[in-house]
Design a protein around this motif. Structure first.
Motif, short mmCIF file in Angstrom:
data_model
loop_
_atom_site.label_atom_id
_atom_site.label_comp_id
_atom_site.label_asym_id
_atom_site.label_seq_id
_atom_site.Cartn_x
_atom_site.Cartn_y
_atom_site.Cartn_z
N GLU A 80 -9.95 3.46 0.13
CA GLU A 80 -11.22 2.73 0.08
C GLU A 80 -10.99 1.24 -0.17
N GLN A 81 -10.02 0.91 -1.02
CA GLN A 81 -9.72 -0.49 -1.30
C GLN A 81 -9.19 -1.18 -0.03
N LYS A 96 -11.99 -1.94 2.36
CA LYS A 96 -12.75 -3.12 1.99
C LYS A 96 -12.05 -4.40 2.46
N GLU A 97 -10.74 -4.32 2.54
CA GLU A 97 -9.95 -5.48 2.99
C GLU A 97 -9.80 -5.50 4.52
N TYR A 119 0.82 -1.21 0.00
CA TYR A 119 0.00 0.00 0.00
C TYR A 119 0.86 1.27 0.00
N LYS A 173 -9.06 6.37 -3.50
CA LYS A 173 -9.47 5.04 -3.99
C LYS A 173 -8.65 3.95 -3.32
N ILE A 174 -7.36 4.24 -3.07
CA ILE A 174 -6.49 3.25 -2.42
C ILE A 174 -6.93 3.05 -0.97
#
Length: 316
Positions: free
Chosen positions: A202-203, A206-207, A185, A199-200
């Motif tokens: 947010e990704q 989600k994880e 990351y 966006k990173i």
């Protein structure tokens, strides 16, 4: 009673302090010779003579080109002192960022001790978590020791943890995100534009990962490194002057009394019949206050008025 407002270094207090702390020989020489530091910096930066960078010509008329060069050098130096970036300096100069950067580069080339002082101050803060003034007082900047990004599992647990394994209870209170995931990351974030970072984040969310971006805190602390040392030293100087003046027995005998400090000024009052001796003693003590650390000539200006910012009175 008459007021005696006095300034420790009304003329170029912060630049004099920086000159002392960075130890640039050309800057020190300029002050020892009684020159205007901004004009001296401009002369070397723009490859011209000192006289061509003064605001006024020998006959007293205004020198527009010299004034412009001096103003540009002053903006660069004060920009360094106050932690301002090149875009901010460009805005003040009314020029492009590219032009402002070129001017800054020329100043730094002529006076390499200035960028070195910036670098040393930043490294001090990163290593110690604080910077020091000329008199050794600390300004703590702990944010400079923060990691660029911090990673935490959401809900305090890794998705691979066995929630029925009670031996993990203590470890799960502060579970660590694996180093390989953090590196992945961090690499993405460093390559991303500002708009792409969301966006990173947010990704990662989600994880099940929270990413804390400390970039703003670190940048703010970086901007304070030099300013904290220079302004802090100036504050030390003022406090030492207050102690020296406040404890002076002769001033007490003359009925002299400190009233209030205002930035680098001290406002005091004394009986009219003692105003001349008080002002001279006042100026002497104010100048002496910095001599324990400052080798550059110090000047103190004293104004005598019946009220603060009133008409100045002259006593022979």
């Amino acid at each position: 009673m008459y007021l005696c407002p006095a300034t420790i270094l009304r003329s170029q207090q912060e630049p004099k302090t920086m000159t002392q702390m960075c130890g640039d020989p050309k800057m020190i020489k300029a002050y020892q010779e009684g020159k205007d530091l901004y004009a001296e910096i401009a002369a070397l930066s723009f490859n011209t003579t000192y006289d061509n960078c003064l605001e006024f010509r020998p006959d007293g008329t205004t020198n527009p080109e010299g004034k412009s060069r001096r103003s540009q050098a002053k903006s660069i130096l004060l920009g360094v002192l106050y932690g301002r970036g090149v875009p901010s300096i460009a805005e003040q100069l009314g020029t492009t960022t590219k032009k402002a950067q070129a001017i800054k580069d020329s100043v730094f080339k002529g006076f390499p001790a200035i960028p070195q002082f910036e670098k040393d101050s930043l490294e001090m803060a990163e290593e110690l978590g604080y910077v020091t003034t000329l008199w050794g007082r600390k300004r703590r900047l702990p944010d400079l020791q923060l990691p660029e990004y911090e990673f935490k599992w959401k809900d305090g647990a890794s998705p691979d943890d066995d929630l029925l394994d009670f031996d993990l209870a203590e470890e799960m209170s502060e579970p660590e995100v694996p180093e390989d995931i953090q590196k992945k990351y961090i690499r993405k974030l460093r390559q991303a534009y500002f708009g792409q970072k969301r966006k990173i984040f947010e990704q990662a969310n989600k994880e099940g990962i929270w990413i804390v971006d400390n970039g703003a805190k670190i940048a703010d602390a970086q901007r304070q490194c030099v300013n904290a040392r220079i302004q802090g030293s100036a504050a030390d100087m003022s406090k030492l002057a207050m102690i020296l003046v406040g404890n002076d027995e002769r001033l007490k005998e003359l009925g002299f009394r400190l009233l209030i400090p205002v930035h680098d000024e001290l406002i005091a009052e004394c009986p009219e019949e003692n105003v001349k001796e008080c002002s001279e003693r006042f100026a002497q003590l104010m100048s002496e206050a910095a001599q324990s650390r400052m080798t550059i000539p110090i000047r103190c200006d004293v104004s005598i008025t019946k009220e603060w910012y009133g008409e100045e009175l002259i006593y022979e």
